[in-house]
Design a protein around this motif. Structure first.
Motif, mmCIF file in Angstrom:
data_model
loop_
_atom_site.group_PDB
_atom_site.id
_atom_site.type_symbol
_atom_site.label_atom_id
_atom_site.label_comp_id
_atom_site.label_asym_id
_atom_site.label_seq_id
_atom_site.Cartn_x
_atom_site.Cartn_y
_atom_site.Cartn_z
ATOM 1 N N THR A 107 -2.584 1.444 -43.943
ATOM 2 C CA THR A 107 -2.668 2.729 -43.470
ATOM 3 C C THR A 107 -1.387 3.002 -42.502
ATOM 4 O O THR A 107 -0.967 2.141 -41.662
ATOM 5 C CB THR A 107 -3.857 2.677 -42.456
ATOM 6 N N TYR A 108 -0.616 4.178 -42.628
ATOM 7 C CA TYR A 108 0.301 4.500 -41.942
ATOM 8 C C TYR A 108 0.127 5.662 -41.002
ATOM 9 O O TYR A 108 -0.432 6.513 -41.393
ATOM 10 C CB TYR A 108 1.640 4.964 -42.863
ATOM 11 N N MET A 109 0.679 5.504 -39.978
ATOM 12 C CA MET A 109 0.927 6.740 -39.112
ATOM 13 C C MET A 109 2.330 7.171 -39.146
ATOM 14 O O MET A 109 3.330 6.264 -38.392
ATOM 15 C CB MET A 109 0.423 6.677 -37.829
ATOM 16 N N PHE A 110 2.793 8.242 -39.985
ATOM 17 C CA PHE A 110 4.111 8.214 -40.159
ATOM 18 C C PHE A 110 4.742 9.383 -39.436
ATOM 19 O O PHE A 110 4.107 10.461 -39.425
ATOM 20 C CB PHE A 110 4.293 8.549 -41.615
ATOM 21 N N ILE A 111 5.563 9.081 -38.382
ATOM 22 C CA ILE A 111 6.160 9.986 -37.505
ATOM 23 C C ILE A 111 7.534 10.750 -38.017
ATOM 24 O O ILE A 111 8.432 9.828 -38.190
ATOM 25 C CB ILE A 111 6.382 9.525 -35.953
ATOM 26 N N THR A 112 7.614 12.102 -38.284
ATOM 27 C CA THR A 112 8.779 12.579 -38.718
ATOM 28 C C THR A 112 8.887 14.010 -38.384
ATOM 29 O O THR A 112 7.797 14.698 -38.373
ATOM 30 C CB THR A 112 9.041 12.285 -40.446
ATOM 31 N N HIS A 113 10.135 14.534 -38.396
ATOM 32 C CA HIS A 113 10.366 15.844 -38.198
ATOM 33 C C HIS A 113 10.853 16.579 -39.725
ATOM 34 O O HIS A 113 10.837 17.654 -39.783
ATOM 35 C CB HIS A 113 11.681 16.185 -37.437
ATOM 36 N N ASP A 114 10.863 15.637 -40.692
ATOM 37 C CA ASP A 114 11.239 16.016 -42.113
ATOM 38 C C ASP A 114 10.023 16.587 -42.885
ATOM 39 O O ASP A 114 9.390 15.714 -43.510
ATOM 40 C CB ASP A 114 12.111 14.787 -42.760
ATOM 41 N N LEU A 115 10.020 17.690 -43.302
ATOM 42 C CA LEU A 115 8.613 18.367 -43.870
ATOM 43 C C LEU A 115 8.680 18.007 -45.356
ATOM 44 O O LEU A 115 7.455 17.673 -45.789
ATOM 45 C CB LEU A 115 8.753 19.774 -43.774
ATOM 46 N N ARG B 282 -2.804 13.379 -44.984
ATOM 47 C CA ARG B 282 -3.211 14.030 -43.861
ATOM 48 C C ARG B 282 -2.073 14.273 -42.866
ATOM 49 O O ARG B 282 -1.445 13.332 -42.490
ATOM 50 C CB ARG B 282 -4.415 13.421 -43.354
ATOM 51 N N VAL B 283 -2.024 15.477 -42.376
ATOM 52 C CA VAL B 283 -0.957 15.723 -41.357
ATOM 53 C C VAL B 283 -1.312 16.336 -40.304
ATOM 54 O O VAL B 283 -2.301 17.021 -40.141
ATOM 55 C CB VAL B 283 0.101 17.002 -42.277
ATOM 56 N N ALA B 284 -0.772 15.671 -39.079
ATOM 57 C CA ALA B 284 -0.808 16.262 -37.545
ATOM 58 C C ALA B 284 0.155 17.151 -37.372
ATOM 59 O O ALA B 284 1.393 16.330 -37.244
ATOM 60 C CB ALA B 284 -1.496 15.274 -36.619
ATOM 61 N N VAL B 285 -0.001 18.241 -36.882
ATOM 62 C CA VAL B 285 1.338 18.945 -36.568
ATOM 63 C C VAL B 285 1.411 19.050 -34.902
ATOM 64 O O VAL B 285 0.358 19.579 -34.466
ATOM 65 C CB VAL B 285 1.368 20.521 -36.961
ATOM 66 N N MET B 286 2.440 18.685 -34.347
ATOM 67 C CA MET B 286 2.370 18.818 -32.885
ATOM 68 C C MET B 286 3.688 19.368 -32.471
ATOM 69 O O MET B 286 4.465 19.780 -32.970
ATOM 70 C CB MET B 286 2.851 17.149 -32.303
ATOM 71 N N TYR B 287 3.081 20.055 -31.162
ATOM 72 C CA TYR B 287 3.885 21.193 -30.481
ATOM 73 C C TYR B 287 3.968 20.710 -29.109
ATOM 74 O O TYR B 287 2.932 20.329 -28.521
ATOM 75 C CB TYR B 287 3.819 22.537 -30.481
ATOM 76 N N LEU B 288 4.990 20.115 -28.571
ATOM 77 C CA LEU B 288 5.214 19.664 -27.061
ATOM 78 C C LEU B 288 3.988 18.682 -26.588
ATOM 79 O O LEU B 288 3.357 18.660 -25.758
ATOM 80 C CB LEU B 288 4.899 20.752 -26.097
ATOM 81 N N GLY B 289 3.850 17.754 -27.717
ATOM 82 C CA GLY B 289 2.858 16.392 -27.404
ATOM 83 C C GLY B 289 1.405 16.928 -27.757
ATOM 84 O O GLY B 289 0.574 16.052 -27.261
#
Ligand code: SF4
Length: 245
Positions: A127-135, A144-151
């Motif tokens: 299982t990966y939790m993949f952190i990226t700004h590249d859509l 599955r994607v979690a979109v974050m804004y200011l944490g």
């Protein structure tokens, strides 16, 4: 948990960092780098077994095992990231946090590393939790994607539904920023204002100063992440109040 109680879990969770040059110790050879985690978690393992495991994992990540005595500066960026991935996989983890693992690499190398990560996932059931700004990377690798804004998470959804029918106003703006070469009527959503400083977050919804749908409630009450059905969660008062679909 105490440190001792945490120990077996630490081997199950590993991390891959953004800059492989900074995350590898320049004074350690590949052999030393790769054997360190496995010897730490299995102190009774024999020297020959360690060597075999190191050679095996190097082959799996596409780095020639005969380079085992080289130092990080003797490799290219892509090779160094392969070694970082190998280090994470040495202890057979179940969960890997990959923090911007391809953003420091050339685009052609990015594709190779993404394929390597996806192959490793399939072979090992990771299982990966993949952190990226590249859509485009998000779309390629995630289920599955979690979109974050200011944490804060504004939207959490299966990848296809997020890209095809985004719900949160910030997700809308984010996806509209993807250029479309073939659609000349493509509308970019220009957000007003600046991103607030993360050390002094605004009250209420952190997006309210830039959101075209904000009302008075948004500036005082933090929206809860509510389930909208089909695995989609959104934190937005406008959606809760049915001002937005
Ligand atoms: S809660 Fe309000 S400010 Fe925040 S995204 Fe929804 S409408 Fe916009």
């Amino acid at each position: 948990m105490t440190q001792q109680q945490m120990l077996p879990y630490r081997a199950k969770m590993q991390m891959i960092f953004q800059d492989p040059y900074a995350s590898l110790n320049p004074r350690m050879t590949v052999q030393q780098t790769l054997e360190e985690p496995i010897v730490f978690h299995n102190p009774s393992i024999s020297g020959s077994e360690v060597k075999d495991r190191v050679a095996g994992i190097m082959k799996q990540v596409g780095v020639d095992p005969k380079w085992v005595d080289r130092y990080p500066h003797e490799f290219s960026g892509g090779q160094r990231q392969r070694i970082s991935i190998a280090r994470a996989l040495m202890v057979d983890p179940e969960f890997v946090v990959a923090d911007e693992p391809v953003s420091a690499l050339d685009v052609s190398v990015q594709a190779q590393i993404l394929n390597l990560l996806m192959d490793a996932q399939e072979q090992r059931g990771l299982t990966y939790m993949f952190i990226t700004h590249d859509l485009s990377v998000v779309r390629h690798i995630s289920s599955r994607v979690a979109v974050m804004y200011l944490g804060r998470v504004c939207e959490l959804a299966p990848t296809t539904s997020l890209f095809e029918s985004p719900k949160h106003p910030y997700t809308h703006a984010l996806l509209s920023a993807i250029p479309d070469l073939y659609d000349h009527r493509h509308k970019y959503i220009k957000l007003k204002g600046e991103v607030p400083t993360p050390i002094d977050l605004p009250p209420g919804c952190v997006f309210h100063g830039r959101c075209p749908h904000a009302n008075e409630r948004c500036s005082r009450e933090i929206p809860a992440l509510n389930h909208q059905g089909q695995g989609v969660y959104v934190a937005c008062h406008a959606i809760e109040e049915r001002r937005l679909k």
